[in-house]
Design a protein around this motif. Sequence first.
Motif, mmCIF file in Angstrom:
data_model
loop_
_atom_site.group_PDB
_atom_site.id
_atom_site.type_symbol
_atom_site.label_atom_id
_atom_site.label_comp_id
_atom_site.label_asym_id
_atom_site.label_seq_id
_atom_site.Cartn_x
_atom_site.Cartn_y
_atom_site.Cartn_z
ATOM 1 N N LEU A 75 0.814 -1.210 0.000
ATOM 2 C CA LEU A 75 0.000 0.000 0.000
ATOM 3 C C LEU A 75 0.855 1.270 0.000
ATOM 4 O O LEU A 75 0.312 2.380 0.053
ATOM 5 N N ASN A 76 2.179 1.084 -0.045
ATOM 6 C CA ASN A 76 3.107 2.220 -0.063
ATOM 7 C C ASN A 76 2.869 3.165 1.112
ATOM 8 O O ASN A 76 2.760 4.388 0.966
ATOM 9 N N THR A 77 2.792 2.598 2.294
ATOM 10 C CA THR A 77 2.594 3.397 3.493
ATOM 11 C C THR A 77 3.484 2.849 4.597
ATOM 12 O O THR A 77 4.187 1.838 4.412
ATOM 13 N N SER A 78 3.468 3.486 5.743
ATOM 14 C CA SER A 78 4.333 3.064 6.846
ATOM 15 C C SER A 78 3.687 1.947 7.655
ATOM 16 O O SER A 78 2.457 1.778 7.649
ATOM 17 N N LEU A 79 4.512 1.177 8.351
ATOM 18 C CA LEU A 79 4.004 0.124 9.219
ATOM 19 C C LEU A 79 3.180 0.723 10.349
ATOM 20 O O LEU A 79 2.197 0.120 10.806
ATOM 21 N N THR A 80 3.559 1.914 10.809
ATOM 22 C CA THR A 80 2.802 2.589 11.869
ATOM 23 C C THR A 80 1.370 2.860 11.414
ATOM 24 O O THR A 80 0.412 2.662 12.163
ATOM 25 N N THR A 81 1.211 3.296 10.165
ATOM 26 C CA THR A 81 -0.122 3.580 9.646
ATOM 27 C C THR A 81 -0.941 2.309 9.483
ATOM 28 O O THR A 81 -2.105 2.236 9.903
ATOM 29 N N VAL A 82 -0.347 1.293 8.886
ATOM 30 C CA VAL A 82 -1.111 0.077 8.625
ATOM 31 C C VAL A 82 -1.397 -0.696 9.917
ATOM 32 O O VAL A 82 -2.324 -1.515 9.967
ATOM 33 N N ALA A 83 -0.638 -0.409 10.988
ATOM 34 C CA ALA A 83 -0.910 -1.060 12.270
ATOM 35 C C ALA A 83 -2.287 -0.698 12.810
ATOM 36 O O ALA A 83 -2.842 -1.420 13.649
ATOM 37 N N TRP A 84 -2.841 0.418 12.322
ATOM 38 C CA TRP A 84 -4.201 0.771 12.718
ATOM 39 C C TRP A 84 -5.218 -0.272 12.257
ATOM 40 O O TRP A 84 -6.332 -0.322 12.769
ATOM 41 N N ALA A 85 -4.831 -1.112 11.318
ATOM 42 C CA ALA A 85 -5.725 -2.180 10.873
ATOM 43 C C ALA A 85 -6.006 -3.174 11.997
ATOM 44 O O ALA A 85 -7.035 -3.862 11.983
ATOM 45 N N THR A 86 -5.109 -3.275 12.961
ATOM 46 C CA THR A 86 -5.361 -4.118 14.130
ATOM 47 C C THR A 86 -5.963 -3.309 15.274
ATOM 48 O O THR A 86 -6.847 -3.777 15.971
#
Length: 502
Positions: free
Chosen positions: A73-84
Amino acid sequence: MLDDSGATQADAKEPVLGDAAPKGGRQRRERYREGTEEGSPRLVLLTMASAGFLLSMIQSTVVPALPLMASQLNTSLTTVAWATTVVLLSASAMTPLMGRLGDVHGHKVAFIGVLTVALAGSLLGALTHSVGLLILARALQGVSLGLFPLAMSVLHREMPSHRLAGSMAITASAMSVGGCLALVAGGLLTLNGADYRRIFWLSVVLCCLVLLLATRLPRRRGPGGRVDYAGAALLASGLLALLLPISQGERWGWASAPVLGLFGIAAFALCAFVWSQARSSQPLVAVGMLKNGPVLAANIAGFCVGLAMLVLYMGATYFVQAPTGSGYGFAADGLRTAFVYMLPGAIAAILAGPILGSLVQRFGPKIILVLGSLVGLGAMLMFTLRHATTAEVVIAIMVGDLAIAAAYASMPVLLVAHVRPEETGVANSINSITRTIGGAVGAAVVGALLVSDVKMVVTGTGPIELPTEDVYNKIFLLGAVFFVGAAVAAALVKTPRLRDGR
Protein backbone atom coordinates in the motif's frame (compact mmCIF):
# COMPACT_ATOMS: atom_id res chain seq x y z
CA MET A 1 -30.13 -19.76 34.54
CA LEU A 2 -29.12 -22.13 37.29
CA ASP A 3 -31.05 -22.62 40.49
CA ASP A 4 -29.59 -23.66 43.82
CA SER A 5 -29.77 -27.30 42.88
CA GLY A 6 -27.74 -26.71 39.76
CA ALA A 7 -30.68 -27.00 37.38
CA THR A 8 -30.51 -24.91 34.27
CA GLN A 9 -33.27 -23.08 32.49
CA ALA A 10 -31.48 -23.20 29.16
CA ASP A 11 -34.29 -25.29 27.74
CA ALA A 12 -37.01 -22.95 29.06
CA LYS A 13 -37.62 -21.52 25.60
CA GLU A 14 -40.40 -19.27 24.46
CA PRO A 15 -43.70 -21.02 23.79
CA VAL A 16 -43.76 -22.75 20.43
CA LEU A 17 -46.97 -22.66 18.43
CA GLY A 18 -48.28 -26.01 17.38
CA ASP A 19 -47.21 -28.87 19.58
CA ALA A 20 -47.35 -31.47 16.87
CA ALA A 21 -44.45 -31.66 14.47
CA PRO A 22 -45.53 -30.39 11.05
CA LYS A 23 -45.69 -32.82 8.20
CA GLY A 24 -44.53 -31.63 4.80
CA GLY A 25 -42.00 -29.10 3.62
CA ARG A 26 -44.55 -26.29 3.19
CA GLN A 27 -45.68 -26.52 6.81
CA ARG A 28 -42.11 -26.60 8.05
CA ARG A 29 -41.26 -23.51 6.02
CA GLU A 30 -44.35 -21.73 7.39
CA ARG A 31 -43.34 -22.49 10.98
CA TYR A 32 -39.81 -21.34 10.21
CA ARG A 33 -41.08 -18.02 8.85
CA GLU A 34 -43.29 -17.60 11.92
CA GLY A 35 -40.31 -18.14 14.21
CA THR A 36 -41.74 -21.28 15.75
CA GLU A 37 -39.49 -24.01 14.37
CA GLU A 38 -37.50 -26.17 16.75
CA GLY A 39 -33.77 -25.96 16.14
CA SER A 40 -31.41 -28.90 15.75
CA PRO A 41 -28.90 -28.85 18.63
CA ARG A 42 -26.18 -30.09 16.27
CA LEU A 43 -26.88 -27.29 13.79
CA VAL A 44 -26.96 -24.69 16.55
CA LEU A 45 -23.65 -25.88 18.01
CA LEU A 46 -22.00 -26.08 14.59
CA THR A 47 -23.11 -22.54 13.78
CA MET A 48 -22.00 -21.06 17.09
CA ALA A 49 -18.62 -22.82 17.05
CA SER A 50 -18.10 -21.70 13.43
CA ALA A 51 -18.89 -18.12 14.45
CA GLY A 52 -16.32 -18.32 17.26
CA PHE A 53 -13.74 -19.64 14.82
CA LEU A 54 -14.63 -16.91 12.30
CA LEU A 55 -14.28 -13.96 14.67
CA SER A 56 -10.85 -15.13 15.81
CA MET A 57 -9.75 -15.59 12.19
CA ILE A 58 -10.95 -12.10 11.30
CA GLN A 59 -9.18 -10.58 14.27
CA SER A 60 -5.77 -12.22 13.83
CA THR A 61 -5.21 -13.27 10.19
CA VAL A 62 -3.77 -9.89 9.17
CA VAL A 63 -1.18 -9.80 11.98
CA PRO A 64 1.64 -11.70 10.17
CA ALA A 65 0.89 -9.76 6.97
CA LEU A 66 1.21 -6.22 8.37
CA PRO A 67 4.72 -5.53 6.92
CA LEU A 68 3.62 -6.81 3.51
CA MET A 69 0.45 -4.71 3.65
CA ALA A 70 2.51 -1.60 4.37
CA SER A 71 4.78 -2.38 1.41
CA GLN A 72 1.97 -3.09 -1.05
CA LEU A 73 0.00 0.00 0.00
CA ASN A 74 3.11 2.22 -0.06
CA THR A 75 2.59 3.40 3.49
CA SER A 76 4.33 3.06 6.85
CA LEU A 77 4.00 0.12 9.22
CA THR A 78 2.80 2.59 11.87
CA THR A 79 -0.12 3.58 9.65
CA VAL A 80 -1.11 0.08 8.62
CA ALA A 81 -0.91 -1.06 12.27
CA TRP A 82 -4.20 0.77 12.72
CA ALA A 83 -5.73 -2.18 10.87
CA THR A 84 -5.36 -4.12 14.13
CA THR A 85 -5.99 -1.25 16.55
CA VAL A 86 -9.28 -0.27 14.94
CA VAL A 87 -10.64 -3.81 15.35
CA LEU A 88 -10.07 -3.53 19.09
CA LEU A 89 -11.82 -0.15 19.21
CA SER A 90 -14.74 -1.19 17.00
CA ALA A 91 -15.33 -4.43 18.89
CA SER A 92 -15.35 -2.74 22.30
CA ALA A 93 -17.69 0.01 21.14
CA MET A 94 -20.24 -2.22 19.39
CA THR A 95 -20.26 -5.52 21.30
CA PRO A 96 -22.54 -4.43 24.21
CA LEU A 97 -25.03 -2.90 21.77
CA MET A 98 -25.11 -6.09 19.68
CA GLY A 99 -25.71 -8.17 22.79
CA ARG A 100 -28.60 -5.97 23.88
CA LEU A 101 -30.14 -5.90 20.39
CA GLY A 102 -30.10 -9.69 20.40
CA ASP A 103 -31.71 -9.86 23.83
CA VAL A 104 -34.48 -7.42 22.82
CA HIS A 105 -35.23 -8.22 19.18
CA GLY A 106 -34.10 -11.82 18.83
CA HIS A 107 -30.67 -13.34 18.61
CA LYS A 108 -30.96 -14.70 15.07
CA VAL A 109 -31.70 -11.25 13.66
CA ALA A 110 -28.74 -9.71 15.51
CA PHE A 111 -26.50 -12.65 14.63
CA ILE A 112 -27.18 -12.35 10.91
CA GLY A 113 -26.85 -8.57 11.11
CA VAL A 114 -23.38 -8.80 12.65
CA LEU A 115 -22.32 -11.37 10.05
CA THR A 116 -23.57 -9.11 7.27
CA VAL A 117 -21.53 -6.17 8.56
CA ALA A 118 -18.45 -8.41 8.86
CA LEU A 119 -19.01 -9.66 5.30
CA ALA A 120 -19.26 -6.07 4.04
CA GLY A 121 -15.98 -5.24 5.77
CA SER A 122 -14.30 -8.33 4.32
CA LEU A 123 -15.46 -7.45 0.79
CA LEU A 124 -14.26 -3.88 1.16
CA GLY A 125 -10.87 -5.07 2.38
CA ALA A 126 -10.59 -7.51 -0.51
CA LEU A 127 -11.42 -4.89 -3.15
CA THR A 128 -9.80 -1.68 -1.91
CA HIS A 129 -6.31 -0.36 -2.68
CA SER A 130 -6.59 2.53 -0.21
CA VAL A 131 -5.16 2.37 3.29
CA GLY A 132 -8.00 4.58 4.56
CA LEU A 133 -10.65 2.22 3.19
CA LEU A 134 -8.65 -0.73 4.52
CA ILE A 135 -8.87 0.69 8.04
CA LEU A 136 -12.61 1.28 7.52
CA ALA A 137 -12.94 -2.34 6.37
CA ARG A 138 -11.23 -3.54 9.52
CA ALA A 139 -13.53 -1.38 11.64
CA LEU A 140 -16.51 -3.11 10.04
CA GLN A 141 -14.89 -6.49 10.60
CA GLY A 142 -14.38 -5.62 14.26
CA VAL A 143 -18.13 -5.76 14.80
CA SER A 144 -17.78 -9.54 14.38
CA LEU A 145 -16.55 -9.84 17.95
CA GLY A 146 -20.17 -9.30 18.95
CA LEU A 147 -20.80 -12.83 17.68
CA PHE A 148 -19.42 -14.39 20.86
CA PRO A 149 -21.96 -13.01 23.36
CA LEU A 150 -24.73 -13.63 20.83
CA ALA A 151 -23.51 -17.22 20.45
CA MET A 152 -23.65 -17.72 24.22
CA SER A 153 -27.23 -16.38 24.24
CA VAL A 154 -28.29 -18.70 21.42
CA LEU A 155 -26.73 -21.71 23.13
CA HIS A 156 -28.40 -20.76 26.41
CA ARG A 157 -31.78 -20.67 24.72
CA GLU A 158 -31.54 -23.55 22.26
CA MET A 159 -29.36 -26.29 23.74
CA PRO A 160 -30.69 -29.03 26.03
CA SER A 161 -29.58 -28.51 29.60
CA HIS A 162 -27.31 -31.55 29.65
CA ARG A 163 -25.39 -30.22 26.61
CA LEU A 164 -25.22 -26.53 27.50
CA ALA A 165 -21.86 -26.39 29.32
CA GLY A 166 -20.19 -28.65 26.77
CA SER A 167 -21.52 -26.56 23.90
CA MET A 168 -20.24 -23.35 25.47
CA ALA A 169 -16.85 -24.95 26.00
CA ILE A 170 -16.63 -26.13 22.39
CA THR A 171 -17.57 -22.68 21.10
CA ALA A 172 -14.98 -21.03 23.33
CA SER A 173 -12.36 -23.56 22.23
CA ALA A 174 -13.17 -22.78 18.60
CA MET A 175 -12.20 -19.17 19.32
CA SER A 176 -8.77 -20.11 20.63
CA VAL A 177 -8.23 -22.52 17.73
CA GLY A 178 -9.20 -19.84 15.22
CA GLY A 179 -6.77 -17.39 16.77
CA CYS A 180 -3.86 -19.78 16.33
CA LEU A 181 -4.78 -21.01 12.85
CA ALA A 182 -5.24 -17.39 11.77
CA LEU A 183 -1.51 -16.81 12.17
CA VAL A 184 -0.77 -19.89 10.05
CA ALA A 185 -3.31 -18.90 7.37
CA GLY A 186 -2.07 -15.31 7.23
CA GLY A 187 1.48 -16.49 6.71
CA LEU A 188 0.57 -19.06 4.05
CA LEU A 189 -1.69 -16.72 2.06
CA THR A 190 1.01 -14.05 1.84
CA LEU A 191 3.96 -16.38 1.30
CA ASN A 192 6.63 -15.01 -1.07
CA GLY A 193 5.01 -11.58 -1.19
CA ALA A 194 1.59 -12.68 -2.48
CA ASP A 195 -1.28 -10.17 -2.53
CA TYR A 196 -2.40 -9.55 1.06
CA ARG A 197 -6.02 -9.24 -0.16
CA ARG A 198 -6.18 -13.05 -0.21
CA ILE A 199 -6.64 -12.76 3.55
CA PHE A 200 -9.82 -10.75 3.10
CA TRP A 201 -11.14 -13.12 0.42
CA LEU A 202 -10.70 -15.94 2.94
CA SER A 203 -12.80 -13.90 5.39
CA VAL A 204 -15.44 -13.41 2.68
CA VAL A 205 -15.70 -17.17 2.16
CA LEU A 206 -15.88 -17.90 5.88
CA CYS A 207 -18.52 -15.19 6.47
CA CYS A 208 -20.66 -16.63 3.67
CA LEU A 209 -20.42 -20.14 5.09
CA VAL A 210 -21.39 -19.04 8.60
CA LEU A 211 -24.21 -16.89 7.17
CA LEU A 212 -25.53 -19.92 5.34
CA LEU A 213 -25.59 -21.86 8.60
CA ALA A 214 -27.15 -18.95 10.46
CA THR A 215 -30.13 -18.75 8.10
CA ARG A 216 -31.19 -22.21 9.34
CA LEU A 217 -31.23 -21.20 12.99
CA PRO A 218 -34.66 -21.17 14.65
CA ARG A 219 -36.12 -17.70 14.67
CA ARG A 220 -37.44 -16.67 18.05
CA ARG A 221 -38.80 -13.29 18.90
CA GLY A 222 -37.00 -11.41 21.65
CA PRO A 223 -38.91 -10.34 24.75
CA GLY A 224 -39.03 -6.77 23.45
CA GLY A 225 -38.19 -3.67 25.40
CA ARG A 226 -36.13 -0.59 24.68
CA VAL A 227 -32.53 -0.34 23.54
CA ASP A 228 -30.72 2.47 25.33
CA TYR A 229 -28.85 3.97 22.38
CA ALA A 230 -27.77 7.03 24.40
CA GLY A 231 -26.26 4.74 27.02
CA ALA A 232 -24.60 2.70 24.27
CA ALA A 233 -23.05 5.89 22.87
CA LEU A 234 -21.74 6.87 26.31
CA LEU A 235 -20.27 3.42 26.90
CA ALA A 236 -18.71 3.31 23.43
CA SER A 237 -17.19 6.78 23.92
CA GLY A 238 -15.75 5.81 27.30
CA LEU A 239 -14.28 2.55 26.02
CA LEU A 240 -12.79 4.19 22.93
CA ALA A 241 -11.23 6.92 25.06
CA LEU A 242 -9.84 4.27 27.42
CA LEU A 243 -8.49 1.77 24.91
CA LEU A 244 -6.99 4.21 22.42
CA PRO A 245 -4.36 5.65 24.81
CA ILE A 246 -3.69 2.20 26.26
CA SER A 247 -2.90 0.86 22.78
CA GLN A 248 -0.97 3.96 21.63
CA GLY A 249 0.56 5.17 24.90
CA GLU A 250 4.01 3.75 24.21
CA ARG A 251 4.13 5.61 20.89
CA TRP A 252 2.51 8.87 21.99
CA GLY A 253 4.10 9.01 25.44
CA TRP A 254 2.24 8.08 28.60
CA ALA A 255 2.50 11.62 30.00
CA SER A 256 1.53 13.32 26.72
CA ALA A 257 -1.51 15.58 26.51
CA PRO A 258 -3.48 13.25 24.15
CA VAL A 259 -3.05 10.26 26.46
CA LEU A 260 -3.92 12.12 29.65
CA GLY A 261 -6.80 13.92 27.97
CA LEU A 262 -8.30 10.70 26.63
CA PHE A 263 -8.03 9.03 30.03
CA GLY A 264 -9.91 11.98 31.51
CA ILE A 265 -12.62 11.72 28.85
CA ALA A 266 -12.87 7.97 29.52
CA ALA A 267 -13.33 8.51 33.26
CA PHE A 268 -16.04 11.12 32.67
CA ALA A 269 -17.91 9.10 30.02
CA LEU A 270 -17.85 5.85 31.98
CA CYS A 271 -18.99 7.55 35.20
CA ALA A 272 -21.79 9.23 33.24
CA PHE A 273 -22.73 5.85 31.79
CA VAL A 274 -23.01 4.23 35.22
CA TRP A 275 -25.05 7.20 36.49
CA SER A 276 -27.45 7.02 33.53
CA GLN A 277 -27.87 3.26 33.78
CA ALA A 278 -28.70 3.44 37.48
CA ARG A 279 -31.59 5.81 36.65
CA SER A 280 -32.88 4.07 33.52
CA SER A 281 -35.96 1.87 33.62
CA GLN A 282 -34.57 -0.27 30.77
CA PRO A 283 -30.78 0.13 30.94
CA LEU A 284 -28.32 -1.21 28.43
CA VAL A 285 -26.42 -2.74 31.34
CA ALA A 286 -28.08 -3.17 34.72
CA VAL A 287 -25.77 -1.76 37.39
CA GLY A 288 -27.11 -4.32 39.85
CA MET A 289 -26.03 -7.10 37.49
CA LEU A 290 -22.47 -5.74 37.42
CA LYS A 291 -22.35 -5.68 41.23
CA ASN A 292 -23.61 -9.26 41.46
CA GLY A 293 -20.76 -11.23 43.08
CA PRO A 294 -20.41 -14.04 40.53
CA VAL A 295 -20.76 -11.63 37.60
CA LEU A 296 -18.16 -9.30 39.10
CA ALA A 297 -15.85 -12.26 39.69
CA ALA A 298 -16.27 -13.47 36.11
CA ASN A 299 -15.41 -10.00 34.82
CA ILE A 300 -12.36 -9.66 37.08
CA ALA A 301 -11.27 -13.13 35.97
CA GLY A 302 -11.93 -12.12 32.36
CA PHE A 303 -9.62 -9.11 32.70
CA CYS A 304 -6.91 -11.23 34.34
CA VAL A 305 -7.17 -14.05 31.81
CA GLY A 306 -7.21 -11.60 28.89
CA LEU A 307 -4.04 -9.97 30.18
CA ALA A 308 -2.32 -13.27 30.94
CA MET A 309 -3.27 -14.68 27.53
CA LEU A 310 -1.78 -11.68 25.73
CA VAL A 311 1.35 -11.90 27.87
CA LEU A 312 1.72 -15.59 26.98
CA TYR A 313 1.22 -15.22 23.23
CA MET A 314 3.07 -11.93 22.75
CA GLY A 315 5.93 -12.88 25.05
CA ALA A 316 6.29 -16.35 23.55
CA THR A 317 6.22 -14.99 19.98
CA TYR A 318 8.98 -12.45 20.61
CA PHE A 319 10.98 -15.00 22.58
CA VAL A 320 11.03 -17.79 19.97
CA GLN A 321 11.76 -15.29 17.16
CA ALA A 322 14.80 -13.82 18.92
CA PRO A 323 17.72 -14.05 16.46
CA THR A 324 20.84 -16.14 16.82
CA GLY A 325 23.32 -14.42 19.08
CA SER A 326 20.75 -13.14 21.56
CA GLY A 327 21.55 -15.95 24.01
CA TYR A 328 17.98 -17.22 24.02
CA GLY A 329 15.17 -17.99 21.59
CA PHE A 330 15.23 -20.03 18.40
CA ALA A 331 15.36 -17.52 15.49
CA ALA A 332 11.97 -18.78 14.29
CA ASP A 333 10.24 -17.08 11.37
CA GLY A 334 6.49 -16.41 11.32
CA LEU A 335 5.43 -19.74 9.82
CA ARG A 336 7.66 -21.78 12.10
CA THR A 337 6.35 -19.84 15.09
CA ALA A 338 2.77 -20.66 14.12
CA PHE A 339 3.28 -24.30 13.12
CA VAL A 340 5.88 -25.50 15.62
CA TYR A 341 5.14 -23.41 18.69
CA MET A 342 1.47 -22.34 18.51
CA LEU A 343 -0.34 -25.08 16.59
CA PRO A 344 0.15 -27.88 19.18
CA GLY A 345 -1.64 -25.78 21.80
CA ALA A 346 -4.52 -25.13 19.40
CA ILE A 347 -4.87 -28.85 18.72
CA ALA A 348 -4.84 -29.54 22.45
CA ALA A 349 -7.61 -26.96 22.92
CA ILE A 350 -9.71 -28.65 20.22
CA LEU A 351 -9.41 -32.00 21.95
CA ALA A 352 -10.00 -30.52 25.38
CA GLY A 353 -13.18 -28.61 24.50
CA PRO A 354 -15.73 -31.41 24.99
CA ILE A 355 -13.86 -32.72 28.03
CA LEU A 356 -13.85 -29.28 29.64
CA GLY A 357 -17.56 -28.99 28.98
CA SER A 358 -18.20 -32.24 30.79
CA LEU A 359 -16.03 -31.14 33.70
CA VAL A 360 -17.85 -27.81 33.98
CA GLN A 361 -21.16 -29.66 33.89
CA ARG A 362 -20.05 -32.09 36.58
CA PHE A 363 -18.09 -29.88 38.98
CA GLY A 364 -19.39 -26.40 38.22
CA PRO A 365 -17.76 -23.38 36.54
CA LYS A 366 -16.15 -22.06 39.71
CA ILE A 367 -13.97 -25.11 40.32
CA ILE A 368 -12.90 -25.38 36.69
CA LEU A 369 -12.10 -21.65 36.52
CA VAL A 370 -9.96 -21.90 39.67
CA LEU A 371 -8.17 -25.03 38.49
CA GLY A 372 -7.69 -23.65 34.98
CA SER A 373 -6.16 -20.46 36.37
CA LEU A 374 -3.79 -22.48 38.56
CA VAL A 375 -2.80 -24.52 35.50
CA GLY A 376 -2.08 -21.20 33.77
CA LEU A 377 0.09 -20.23 36.73
CA GLY A 378 2.01 -23.46 36.24
CA ALA A 379 2.46 -22.74 32.52
CA MET A 380 3.92 -19.30 33.22
CA LEU A 381 6.28 -20.67 35.83
CA MET A 382 7.35 -23.44 33.42
CA PHE A 383 8.17 -20.83 30.79
CA THR A 384 10.06 -18.70 33.31
CA LEU A 385 12.19 -21.55 34.66
CA ARG A 386 12.61 -23.83 31.62
CA HIS A 387 12.84 -22.34 28.12
CA ALA A 388 16.14 -23.64 26.74
CA THR A 389 14.67 -26.15 24.25
CA THR A 390 11.85 -26.14 21.74
CA ALA A 391 10.09 -28.96 23.60
CA GLU A 392 10.06 -27.01 26.87
CA VAL A 393 8.57 -23.94 25.21
CA VAL A 394 5.97 -25.91 23.24
CA ILE A 395 4.84 -27.73 26.39
CA ALA A 396 4.56 -24.48 28.34
CA ILE A 397 2.48 -22.84 25.58
CA MET A 398 0.30 -25.95 25.29
CA VAL A 399 -0.38 -25.98 29.03
CA GLY A 400 -1.17 -22.27 28.86
CA ASP A 401 -3.61 -22.86 25.98
CA LEU A 402 -5.41 -25.52 28.02
CA ALA A 403 -5.64 -23.11 30.96
CA ILE A 404 -7.11 -20.40 28.73
CA ALA A 405 -9.57 -22.88 27.20
CA ALA A 406 -10.70 -23.88 30.70
CA ALA A 407 -11.24 -20.24 31.64
CA TYR A 408 -13.17 -19.53 28.44
CA ALA A 409 -15.31 -22.61 29.02
CA SER A 410 -16.10 -21.60 32.60
CA MET A 411 -16.81 -17.89 32.46
CA PRO A 412 -19.90 -17.99 30.19
CA VAL A 413 -21.46 -20.72 32.33
CA LEU A 414 -20.73 -18.70 35.46
CA LEU A 415 -22.49 -15.72 33.90
CA VAL A 416 -25.47 -17.69 32.60
CA ALA A 417 -26.00 -19.03 36.10
CA HIS A 418 -26.46 -15.59 37.63
CA VAL A 419 -28.22 -13.33 35.15
CA ARG A 420 -31.75 -13.21 33.83
CA PRO A 421 -32.23 -14.78 30.37
CA GLU A 422 -32.78 -11.37 28.77
CA GLU A 423 -29.42 -10.20 30.18
CA THR A 424 -27.38 -13.10 28.78
CA GLY A 425 -26.13 -11.22 25.70
CA VAL A 426 -25.17 -8.05 27.54
CA ALA A 427 -23.52 -9.97 30.40
CA ASN A 428 -21.32 -11.88 27.98
CA SER A 429 -20.63 -8.67 26.05
CA ILE A 430 -19.28 -6.98 29.17
CA ASN A 431 -17.18 -10.05 29.92
CA SER A 432 -15.76 -9.93 26.38
CA ILE A 433 -14.89 -6.26 26.90
CA THR A 434 -13.08 -6.99 30.17
CA ARG A 435 -10.97 -9.58 28.34
CA THR A 436 -10.29 -7.06 25.57
CA ILE A 437 -9.24 -4.40 28.07
CA GLY A 438 -7.04 -6.93 29.83
CA GLY A 439 -5.41 -7.82 26.51
CA ALA A 440 -4.83 -4.15 25.68
CA VAL A 441 -3.26 -3.50 29.07
CA GLY A 442 -1.15 -6.64 28.68
CA ALA A 443 0.11 -5.51 25.26
CA ALA A 444 1.03 -2.11 26.65
CA VAL A 445 2.86 -3.58 29.64
CA VAL A 446 4.73 -6.16 27.55
CA GLY A 447 5.70 -3.45 25.06
CA ALA A 448 7.08 -1.30 27.87
CA LEU A 449 8.98 -4.20 29.43
CA LEU A 450 10.56 -5.18 26.10
CA VAL A 451 12.36 -1.83 25.91
CA SER A 452 13.06 -1.47 29.62
CA ASP A 453 16.33 -3.45 29.62
CA VAL A 454 18.08 -4.04 26.30
CA LYS A 455 21.47 -5.19 25.05
CA MET A 456 23.28 -4.80 21.75
CA VAL A 457 23.41 -8.00 19.69
CA VAL A 458 25.33 -8.47 16.44
CA THR A 459 23.27 -10.32 13.80
CA GLY A 460 23.75 -11.12 10.12
CA THR A 461 22.12 -7.82 9.22
CA GLY A 462 24.10 -5.76 11.70
CA PRO A 463 23.90 -4.81 15.39
CA ILE A 464 20.44 -4.46 16.92
CA GLU A 465 19.03 -3.86 20.38
CA LEU A 466 17.18 -6.77 21.96
CA PRO A 467 15.58 -7.33 25.37
CA THR A 468 17.66 -9.24 27.89
CA GLU A 469 16.54 -12.72 28.90
CA ASP A 470 15.62 -11.37 32.33
CA VAL A 471 12.96 -9.20 30.68
CA TYR A 472 11.16 -12.30 29.43
CA ASN A 473 11.31 -13.82 32.89
CA LYS A 474 9.57 -10.70 34.22
CA ILE A 475 6.96 -10.88 31.44
CA PHE A 476 6.01 -14.47 32.21
CA LEU A 477 6.01 -13.85 35.95
CA LEU A 478 3.57 -11.02 35.29
CA GLY A 479 1.32 -13.51 33.50
CA ALA A 480 1.62 -15.83 36.51
CA VAL A 481 0.46 -13.05 38.83
CA PHE A 482 -2.67 -12.41 36.80
CA PHE A 483 -3.53 -16.09 36.56
CA VAL A 484 -3.40 -16.06 40.36
CA GLY A 485 -5.72 -13.06 40.28
CA ALA A 486 -8.23 -14.99 38.16
CA ALA A 487 -8.06 -17.96 40.55
CA VAL A 488 -8.62 -15.76 43.61
CA ALA A 489 -11.56 -13.95 41.99
CA ALA A 490 -13.24 -17.26 41.18
CA ALA A 491 -12.45 -18.83 44.55
CA LEU A 492 -14.25 -16.06 46.43
CA VAL A 493 -17.53 -16.74 44.63
CA LYS A 494 -20.28 -18.93 46.00
CA THR A 495 -21.95 -20.36 42.94
CA PRO A 496 -24.43 -23.13 42.17
CA ARG A 497 -23.10 -26.42 40.99
CA LEU A 498 -24.20 -28.24 37.84
CA ARG A 499 -25.30 -31.77 38.55
CA ASP A 500 -25.68 -34.04 35.57
CA GLY A 501 -27.64 -31.43 33.66
CA ARG A 502 -30.68 -31.60 35.96
